[in-house]
Write a protein that holds these residues in place. Structure first.
Motif, PDB file in Angstrom:
ATOM      1  N   MET A 264       0.824  -1.217   0.000  1.00  0.00           N
ATOM      2  CA  MET A 264       0.000   0.000   0.000  1.00  0.00           C
ATOM      3  C   MET A 264       0.856   1.264   0.000  1.00  0.00           C
ATOM      4  SD  MET A 264      -3.227  -0.837   2.512  1.00  0.00           S
ATOM      5  CE  MET A 264      -3.807   0.869   2.526  1.00  0.00           C
ATOM      6  N   VAL A 265       1.943   1.240   0.755  1.00  0.00           N
ATOM      7  CA  VAL A 265       2.752   2.462   0.860  1.00  0.00           C
ATOM      8  C   VAL A 265       3.724   2.577  -0.316  1.00  0.00           C
ATOM      9  CG1 VAL A 265       4.759   1.683   2.181  1.00  0.00           C
ATOM     10  CG2 VAL A 265       3.812   3.958   2.601  1.00  0.00           C
ATOM     11  N   ASP A 266       3.975   1.478  -0.991  1.00  0.00           N
ATOM     12  CA  ASP A 266       4.959   1.418  -2.073  1.00  0.00           C
ATOM     13  C   ASP A 266       6.345   1.769  -1.542  1.00  0.00           C
ATOM     14  OD1 ASP A 266       6.297   1.176  -4.415  1.00  0.00           O
ATOM     15  OD2 ASP A 266       4.978   2.465  -5.588  1.00  0.00           O
ATOM     16  N   LEU A 267       6.848   0.870  -0.728  1.00  0.00           N
ATOM     17  CA  LEU A 267       8.108   1.111  -0.018  1.00  0.00           C
ATOM     18  C   LEU A 267       9.260   1.401  -0.971  1.00  0.00           C
ATOM     19  CD1 LEU A 267       9.626   1.086   2.727  1.00  0.00           C
ATOM     20  CD2 LEU A 267      10.152  -1.305   2.261  1.00  0.00           C
ATOM     21  N   ASP A 268       9.353   0.631  -2.055  1.00  0.00           N
ATOM     22  CA  ASP A 268      10.502   0.804  -2.957  1.00  0.00           C
ATOM     23  C   ASP A 268      10.539   2.211  -3.545  1.00  0.00           C
ATOM     24  OD1 ASP A 268      11.153  -1.761  -2.415  1.00  0.00           O
ATOM     25  OD2 ASP A 268      10.197  -2.598  -4.207  1.00  0.00           O
ATOM     26  N   ARG A 269       9.359   2.701  -3.911  1.00  0.00           N
ATOM     27  CA  ARG A 269       9.305   4.045  -4.473  1.00  0.00           C
ATOM     28  C   ARG A 269       9.765   5.073  -3.444  1.00  0.00           C
ATOM     29  NH1 ARG A 269       6.186   8.556  -4.710  1.00  0.00           N
ATOM     30  NH2 ARG A 269       4.649   7.810  -3.219  1.00  0.00           N
ATOM     31  N   TRP A 270       9.301   4.897  -2.178  1.00  0.00           N
ATOM     32  CA  TRP A 270       9.696   5.865  -1.142  1.00  0.00           C
ATOM     33  C   TRP A 270      11.183   5.791  -0.825  1.00  0.00           C
ATOM     34  CZ3 TRP A 270       7.802  10.232  -0.169  1.00  0.00           C
ATOM     35  CH2 TRP A 270       6.418  10.462  -0.154  1.00  0.00           C
ATOM     36  N   ARG A 271      11.746   4.573  -0.877  1.00  0.00           N
ATOM     37  CA  ARG A 271      13.193   4.464  -0.616  1.00  0.00           C
ATOM     38  C   ARG A 271      13.981   5.202  -1.706  1.00  0.00           C
ATOM     39  NH1 ARG A 271      14.033   3.933   4.525  1.00  0.00           N
ATOM     40  NH2 ARG A 271      13.116   2.068   5.460  1.00  0.00           N
TER      41      ARG A 271
ATOM     42  N   ILE B 150      13.822  12.620   4.484  1.00  0.00           N
ATOM     43  CA  ILE B 150      12.593  11.831   4.464  1.00  0.00           C
ATOM     44  C   ILE B 150      12.808  10.621   5.368  1.00  0.00           C
ATOM     45  CG2 ILE B 150      10.988  10.546   2.979  1.00  0.00           C
ATOM     46  CD1 ILE B 150      11.211  13.503   2.238  1.00  0.00           C
ATOM     47  N   GLY B 151      11.783  10.268   6.115  1.00  0.00           N
ATOM     48  CA  GLY B 151      11.880   9.087   6.964  1.00  0.00           C
ATOM     49  C   GLY B 151      10.697   8.158   6.717  1.00  0.00           C
ATOM     50  N   ILE B 152      11.005   6.881   6.595  1.00  0.00           N
ATOM     51  CA  ILE B 152       9.949   5.888   6.412  1.00  0.00           C
ATOM     52  C   ILE B 152       9.963   5.012   7.662  1.00  0.00           C
ATOM     53  CG2 ILE B 152       9.095   4.019   4.950  1.00  0.00           C
ATOM     54  CD1 ILE B 152      11.253   5.439   2.867  1.00  0.00           C
ATOM     55  N   GLY B 153       8.881   5.063   8.405  1.00  0.00           N
ATOM     56  CA  GLY B 153       8.825   4.314   9.662  1.00  0.00           C
ATOM     57  C   GLY B 153       8.090   3.013   9.470  1.00  0.00           C
ATOM     58  N   LEU B 154       8.517   2.011  10.227  1.00  0.00           N
ATOM     59  CA  LEU B 154       7.782   0.749  10.207  1.00  0.00           C
ATOM     60  C   LEU B 154       7.649   0.266  11.640  1.00  0.00           C
ATOM     61  CD1 LEU B 154       6.553  -1.785   8.873  1.00  0.00           C
ATOM     62  CD2 LEU B 154       8.877  -2.684   8.635  1.00  0.00           C
ATOM     63  N   ALA B 155       6.440  -0.108  11.989  1.00  0.00           N
ATOM     64  CA  ALA B 155       6.234  -0.790  13.269  1.00  0.00           C
ATOM     65  C   ALA B 155       5.256  -1.922  13.025  1.00  0.00           C
ATOM     66  CB  ALA B 155       5.695   0.165  14.317  1.00  0.00           C
ATOM     67  N   THR B 156       5.621  -3.102  13.531  1.00  0.00           N
ATOM     68  CA  THR B 156       4.726  -4.268  13.415  1.00  0.00           C
ATOM     69  C   THR B 156       4.403  -4.688  14.841  1.00  0.00           C
ATOM     70  OG1 THR B 156       6.723  -5.617  13.176  1.00  0.00           O
ATOM     71  CG2 THR B 156       5.549  -5.064  11.173  1.00  0.00           C
TER      72      THR B 156
ATOM     73  N   LEU C 129       4.038  12.819   5.001  1.00  0.00           N
ATOM     74  CA  LEU C 129       3.828  12.724   3.559  1.00  0.00           C
ATOM     75  C   LEU C 129       2.852  11.591   3.229  1.00  0.00           C
ATOM     76  CD1 LEU C 129       7.546  13.165   2.389  1.00  0.00           C
ATOM     77  CD2 LEU C 129       5.800  14.931   2.752  1.00  0.00           C
ATOM     78  N   ASP C 130       2.788  10.617   4.114  1.00  0.00           N
ATOM     79  CA  ASP C 130       1.845   9.502   3.910  1.00  0.00           C
ATOM     80  C   ASP C 130       1.705   8.787   5.251  1.00  0.00           C
ATOM     81  OD1 ASP C 130       0.101   7.750   2.723  1.00  0.00           O
ATOM     82  OD2 ASP C 130       1.569   6.777   1.412  1.00  0.00           O
ATOM     83  N   TYR C 131       0.627   8.038   5.406  1.00  0.00           N
ATOM     84  CA  TYR C 131       0.474   7.198   6.595  1.00  0.00           C
ATOM     85  C   TYR C 131      -0.397   6.007   6.213  1.00  0.00           C
ATOM     86  CZ  TYR C 131       0.611   6.044  11.546  1.00  0.00           C
ATOM     87  OH  TYR C 131       0.868   5.418  12.742  1.00  0.00           O
ATOM     88  N   VAL C 132       0.230   4.841   6.218  1.00  0.00           N
ATOM     89  CA  VAL C 132      -0.504   3.609   5.906  1.00  0.00           C
ATOM     90  C   VAL C 132      -0.614   2.765   7.172  1.00  0.00           C
ATOM     91  CG1 VAL C 132      -0.291   1.386   4.724  1.00  0.00           C
ATOM     92  CG2 VAL C 132       0.017   3.510   3.441  1.00  0.00           C
ATOM     93  N   ALA C 133      -1.802   2.281   7.459  1.00  0.00           N
ATOM     94  CA  ALA C 133      -2.033   1.431   8.626  1.00  0.00           C
ATOM     95  C   ALA C 133      -2.822   0.211   8.180  1.00  0.00           C
ATOM     96  CB  ALA C 133      -2.813   2.197   9.691  1.00  0.00           C
ATOM     97  N   VAL C 134      -2.233  -0.960   8.372  1.00  0.00           N
ATOM     98  CA  VAL C 134      -2.951  -2.198   8.055  1.00  0.00           C
ATOM     99  C   VAL C 134      -3.186  -2.954   9.366  1.00  0.00           C
ATOM    100  CG1 VAL C 134      -2.875  -4.398   6.843  1.00  0.00           C
ATOM    101  CG2 VAL C 134      -1.989  -2.329   5.731  1.00  0.00           C
ATOM    102  N   HIS C 135      -4.436  -3.286   9.600  1.00  0.00           N
ATOM    103  CA  HIS C 135      -4.799  -3.994  10.837  1.00  0.00           C
ATOM    104  C   HIS C 135      -5.451  -5.330  10.513  1.00  0.00           C
ATOM    105  CE1 HIS C 135      -4.475  -0.758  14.062  1.00  0.00           C
ATOM    106  NE2 HIS C 135      -4.032  -0.179  12.956  1.00  0.00           N
ATOM    107  N   ASP C 136      -5.174  -6.303  11.363  1.00  0.00           N
ATOM    108  CA  ASP C 136      -5.894  -7.570  11.312  1.00  0.00           C
ATOM    109  C   ASP C 136      -6.552  -7.757  12.667  1.00  0.00           C
ATOM    110  OD1 ASP C 136      -6.839 -10.159  11.306  1.00  0.00           O
ATOM    111  OD2 ASP C 136      -5.067 -11.008  10.321  1.00  0.00           O
ATOM    112  N   CYS C 137      -7.842  -7.449  12.721  1.00  0.00           N
ATOM    113  CA  CYS C 137      -8.594  -7.560  13.975  1.00  0.00           C
ATOM    114  C   CYS C 137      -9.549  -8.744  13.895  1.00  0.00           C
ATOM    115  CB  CYS C 137      -9.370  -6.282  14.246  1.00  0.00           C
ATOM    116  SG  CYS C 137      -8.338  -4.820  14.244  1.00  0.00           S
ATOM    117  N   GLY C 138      -9.108  -9.809  13.244  1.00  0.00           N
ATOM    118  CA  GLY C 138      -9.993 -10.950  13.079  1.00  0.00           C
ATOM    119  C   GLY C 138     -11.153 -10.564  12.185  1.00  0.00           C
ATOM    120  N   THR C 139     -12.274 -11.232  12.390  1.00  0.00           N
ATOM    121  CA  THR C 139     -13.469 -10.876  11.637  1.00  0.00           C
ATOM    122  C   THR C 139     -13.888  -9.461  12.028  1.00  0.00           C
ATOM    123  OG1 THR C 139     -14.148 -13.175  11.695  1.00  0.00           O
ATOM    124  CG2 THR C 139     -15.861 -11.534  11.179  1.00  0.00           C
ATOM    125  N   MET C 140     -14.146  -8.628  11.031  1.00  0.00           N
ATOM    126  CA  MET C 140     -14.564  -7.262  11.351  1.00  0.00           C
ATOM    127  C   MET C 140     -16.059  -7.228  11.615  1.00  0.00           C
ATOM    128  SD  MET C 140     -12.414  -4.775   8.851  1.00  0.00           S
ATOM    129  CE  MET C 140     -12.478  -5.729   7.341  1.00  0.00           C
TER     130      MET C 140
END
Lengths: 291, 801
Positions: free
Chosen positions: B427-434, B447-453, B670-681
């Motif tokens: 979604m964020v297109d990491l390669d393009r941002w790098r 520019i900073g690209i943050g990742l937290a899992t 510049l962007d903010y992508v958040a992907v969540h897995d909360c089981g069945t929504m």
């Protein structure tokens, strides 16, 4: 957070308002937009005996252009200043600075007179008016007098206005052709008071810097005019070296203090950073203006 | 999961049932409660952080016209005992301080008057003679031997200290090729809901009943202790819930707000409203959150595998200890994150100082640990020369490893963490941002690209409140949620909740579940909120539990109702119950849809026609069900295994992209992508709102908010001009993605999600800033990341070079 009891009057004319001020002296406070006064009253930091509400003196809300001067009634809302065609064309620095005051809702209530009379050292309008070499008209029991904005501010929240005087008008010389002006600030959030802010008016004559005026806010007990930086540029023009020298001069001239938002060191540093950026941008704008 | 079951209502973004009344101003908040003859309270607060009250004179305040009652701490102590607390230590607190004050802002006297203006005028007239005491302003001064004590009876300011070890930590560190070490500082922040806390108490002297309206939550746990505090029989003490304008954990107890209103009602004989104003709330809400200093170590192999985690944490709890060390129990549910880390050791020092005490705030301490862990992981990547993505991939728990038991004993129910990471990076297109980052860096831009899992544990078990203690004071193990579902005479559904509306979506959730179970239109469901005397057991919103727990309670009640519905229908249709089906609000014989009855027909029979029912059935059509925690086990006696206590575990990956102006220190998204897995929504639109709101608060923690106390214990950020909440202008537009890995333990496979945004955002934003500034040699070790700090860090890094 409720104020102690106070008397409330809402005069319909400047004369009546001044009459109330005269009657109550230091015990009276003028209510215009109320954006600073009411929080201070609710915190019981200010305890006026009488609140003189001038919002019904509609004759004090005007913006007009006469004899090379832009005149704004003290009750002009900041929103009106930002949106005024006359201000945007004749003194764009003022419109640009006014847009930095608070948020839209605050600008709808807040007035230019109230902003100046409150004299918050981080407020943007005073810095812009220093650069524009504006003046204010104060009306008191003995009539009206004119005070240069440069002489208006005595310290944090303190002005040369007498307790019996009402700030009735702000007068701004119309910015001549060939000028570029810029207002820049750094604040923690959109709409917050400036950690450091700068208003620049620069008149360009080809590659010469004919005249430059710089006012800063948030970096001292009052807004400050940066005369040494002005002299450097007027003497030697705008180059990367003179910009850096001007920034050093500003860093030297300001007198910021620490608070929870930023240290004095930071404010001083950023005043220098903004000096370079604002002057460079004003120089470019003046160049476009000249063409 | 072979097939995803087809569902009609669960998983649909229906409009929230709560919204119309909120938008139209029809919701009843605490400040909307008006009782006949009601008085208004104001509180005199201590100007000192630590001082003895030598003399207090309220005579001038009492004489002010319009004032009905003025009480000092001593006078209040006749009417009420100490306020409820859930710690095991004798940290006694009174709603109004008696002999000494322990933080600036502590209540010293309270006034009830005809309006709040007069009440504040009276406060001005109270005279106090103070004896200022030496101030315990930080943990260093708190732990200095021979220094001043916040609570003399404890003999120390170290209110709690313990090391818990899970697995072979020593061995794993010995085996490691490298130990990654960080010292980290998490700031004191708070939820700061726009609606402050408030209560209206009405004491009736003849019946000795007390009714309290309050925007509190856990009244199943707290009503009985509150009755004890206010010296009212528990069966005559009732807490009535009201709509809550935001809590985020800050309003679980409100022990002093409720007690002060109760004391003043007893003293005046009239109903009394006490609403915190903003200063009350910021300085004395009893709901500041974690204020922690960390030494953290991650043992890694040369090829980037994580072996063990060692955490040394000191937490500045402020002046009292109302909730014990709960926020340190919380993160032990997910302390090792989504990674296969084999062992872990935590050393906790909980310290008392002269500051406002702690409560929990969205994340409840787990958001802090997520930041610590993700900072270690990024540091490990830098030190090993690996990318932040690769080092994570190498250590993520794999889908086939679930249910996965972590070293502390908690279980993770299910997950596909690599799937979440992949989607986020796509979604964020990491390669393009790098590439963009490299290009702009050459132009002097950062520019900073943050990742937290991160993990987002949900559905707590009450064992987390006490398992740190060897000898807990009250080792509660029930974490229930009850509901009553009534099918009325015309077949309409009414649900009674036993927890308050806290800004989440309980009405929408029960309506969606009933729609799913009975095939009815969810917008027709009516929802009521019970007071504490009428309520079934319920723990309410908190720990991201309510959606899961309400679904369990409503499906349980639905089973009971369906059983009766089928028995009535079978009787009326002269069919066997096993041959009947329920669909679209109608019961019919399978395969013969015309042989059927509507729910309205059945309900009418159940309510009005006893003689048409099977003889053994009672009149009426209602069912209550209390759903207990679906999967919890007790901790072992030696605490080497804490049991399953937070096993419904969602997961998220956030990737913010920032640009930093290193000359001013300003951070721009510049962007903010958040992907969540909360089981069945349950309701994707409502979930997106939860995620975005949590991220906004996480950005506040990462970049803006901090309670600053000076060396005299004075709070220097006691207004919203100084305590900087992010506004719409500071929060970027957030792009949200979802993955659904159902939980095997919950109805429909739901997982909790209420805290997710704030669980991850501080870590992700800090890592983004770190990524931007890494080329300058800056290490981000402290939040909030203010412009001032960035400029200073950059200068210090440049000076080091």
């Amino acid at each position: 957070m409720k104020p102690p009891a106070f008397r409330y009057v809402d005069p319909r004319s400047v004369a009546d308002a001044v009459g109330h001020l005269q009657e109550h002296g230091g015990g009276a406070k003028i209510l215009a937009g109320g954006q600073s006064l009411l929080p201070l009253m609710n915190l019981r930091l200010v305890r006026p005996q009488v609140v003189v509400d001038i919002n019904r003196i509609s004759a004090l809300a005007y913006i007009r252009e006469t004899d090379g001067v832009l005149a704004l009634g003290g009750l002009s809302r900041l929103h009106a200043v930002v949106g005024s065609d006359a201000v945007t064309r004749r003194a764009p620095l003022l419109a640009e600075a006014a847009a930095h005051v608070g948020h839209l809702a605050i600008r709808h209530r807040g007035t230019i007179g109230g902003n100046l009379a409150h004299a918050d050292p981080a407020s943007e309008i005073p810095a812009a008016l220093l650069a524009l070499e504006g003046e204010v008209v104060a009306t008191g029991p003995r009539g009206a007098r004119t005070i240069a904005v440069a002489d208006l501010f005595r310290g944090p929240l303190s002005t040369a206005l007498d307790p019996t005087e009402l700030l009735t008008e702000v007068r701004v010389p119309i910015t001549p052709p060939g000028c570029g002006s810029v207002f820049l600030e750094v604040s923690r959030r959109a709409g917050d008071f400036a950690l450091a802010g700068i208003g620049v008016l620069l008149q360009r004559d080809g590659e010469q810097c004919a005249r430059v005026r710089i006012g800063v806010c948030g970096v001292g007990g009052t807004p400050l005019r940066m005369r040494e930086a002005e002299r450097i540029l007027e003497r030697s023009g705008v180059t990367e070296d003179t910009l850096r020298a001007a920034a050093r001069a500003v860093e030297h001239a300001v007198a910021p203090s620490d608070d929870t938002q930023a240290s004095a060191d930071y404010r001083r540093h950023v005043a220098g950073v903004l000096t370079v950026r604002a002057l460079r941008q004003a120089w470019q704008r003046a160049g476009r203006e000249g063409r | 999961m072979a097939d995803t079951p087809r569902r009609k209502w669960v998983g649909k973004s229906i409009r929230r049932l709560e919204d119309p009344k909120l938008l139209a101003g029809e919701a009843r908040y605490i400040d909307d409660v008006h009782e006949s003859g009601m008085l208004h309270a104001a509180v005199l607060r201590s100007p000192y952080a630590h001082a003895r009250i030598k003399r207090i004179d309220t005579s001038r305040a009492k004489a002010l016209p319009g004032v009905v009652a003025v009480v000092t701490g001593k006078e209040a102590a006749v009417l009420a005992g100490p306020v409820p607390a859930f710690c095991a230590e004798p940290v006694v607190q009174h709603a109004i301080a008696i002999e000494k004050v322990r933080f600036a802002g502590e209540a010293v006297a309270a006034v009830a008057a005809v309006d709040r203006y007069v009440a504040e005028d009276a406060i001005d007239l109270i005279e106090v003679e103070w004896e200022p005491l030496a101030v315990v302003s930080d943990v260093e001064s708190a732990l200095r031997p021979g220094g001043p004590l916040v609570h003399e009876n404890l003999g120390t300011n170290l209110v709690f200290g313990r090391t818990l070890t899970f697995g072979d930590v020593k061995g794993d560190f010995a085996r490691a090729d490298r130990v990654v070490r960080r010292r980290l500082r998490w700031p004191r922040v708070a939820a700061v809901p726009l609606e402050t806390a408030g209560a209206v108490a009405k004491y009736e002297r003849t019946s000795r009943r007390m009714t309290v309206w309050a925007n509190t939550n856990m009244y199943h746990y707290s009503a009985m202790p509150f009755a004890g505090t206010l010296k009212v029989d528990p069966n005559k003490f009732s807490i009535v819930p009201v709509a809550v304008g935001g809590s985020f954990g800050s309003k679980h107890l409100l022990s002093k707000v409720i007690t002060i209103a109760g004391i003043l009602s007893k003293a005046s004989g009239r109903p009394v409203k006490f609403m915190e104003d903003r200063i009350d709330n910021l300085a004395a809400s009893d709901s500041h959150a974690s204020d922690r200093s960390y030494g953290a170590e991650l043992a890694v192999t040369a090829d980037g595998r994580f072996l063990s985690l060692r955490i040394d944490v000191v937490d500045d709890y402020g002046a009292y200890f109302q909730f014990g060390q709960t926020s340190h129990g919380n993160y032990l549910s997910q302390v090792t994150g989504p990674y296969t880390i084999g062992s872990v050791e935590i050393t906790l020092k909980a310290v008392l100082t002269n500051k406002c005490q702690q409560m929990v705030y969205r994340g409840a301490g787990s958001e802090v640990n997520n930041w610590v862990l993700e900072a270690l992981v990024d540091t490990a990547a830098r030190q090993l020369g690996m990318s932040p993505v690769d080092v994570r991939r190498k250590n993520l728990i794999r889908p086939e490893q679930f249910p996965y038991k972590i070293p502390t004993g908690n279980y993770y129910d299910s997950g596909n963490y690599a799937g979440v990471l992949d989607l986020a990076l796509r979604m964020v297109d990491l390669d393009r941002w790098r590439q963009e980052q490299a290009r702009l860096r050459a132009a002097g831009r950062y520019i900073g690209i943050g990742l937290a899992t991160c993990q987002q544990r949900s559905v707590y078990s009450a064992t987390e409140f006490w398992f740190w203690y060897e000898k807990p004071g009250f080792p509660v193990t029930a974490t229930p949620e009850g509901v009553t579902v009534r099918i009325g005479q015309s077949g309409q559904f009414t649900v009674s909740l036993n927890s308050p509306f806290w800004g989440n979506s309980p009405e929408t959730v029960v309506a969606q579940v009933l729609a799913e179970e009975f095939g009815i239109d969810p917008s027709t469901v009516s929802v009521l909120y019970e007071d504490s005397l009428r309520a079934l057991p319920a723990a309410g919103p908190g720990g991201s539990r309510l959606t899961v727990m309400l679904a369990g309670a409503v499906t349980g009640a639905s089973r009971k109702l369906k059983d009766k519905i089928f028995r009535i229908a079978a009787h009326l249709l002269e069919a066997s119950p096993q041959d009947l089906v329920l669909a679209d609000g109608k019961v019919s014989v399978a395969g013969v849809p015309q042989r059927g009855l509507t729910l309205a027909d059945i309900a009418a029979n159940a309510h009005f026609f006893k003689m048409s029912l099977p003889a053994e059935l009672e009149t009426g059509l209602d069912a209550s069900h209390t759903y207990d925690h679906p999967f919890t086990t007790p901790p072992s006696a030696d605490r080497s295994d804490l049991g399953a206590f937070y096993p419904i575990v969602a997961h998220a990956a956030h990737v913010p992209v920032v640009e930093i102006d290193i000359d001013t220190g300003l951070v721009k998204f510049l962007d903010y992508v958040a992907v969540h897995d909360c089981g069945t929504m349950m309701n994707p639109a409502a979930l997106d709102g939860q995620i975005a709101g949590g991220i906004a608060q996480g950005i506040g923690t990462a970049l803006y908010e901090e309670f600053v106390y000076d060396s005299e214990g004075q709070l220097r950020t006691a207004s919203l001009l100084d305590y900087l909440l992010p506004t719409a202008a500071e929060v970027p537009s957030i792009r949200i993605g979802h993955q659904e890995t159902p939980s095997p333990y919950t109805p429909y496979g739901l997982k909790g999600s209420g805290e997710g945004g704030r669980m991850v955002a501080p870590a992700a934003v800090a890592n983004a800033v770190q990524d931007a500034l890494a080329p300058l040699g800056v290490e981000v070790s402290e939040l909030p990341i203010t412009p001032d700090r960035i400029v200073r860090w950059v200068r210090e890094a440049q000076a080091r070079r």
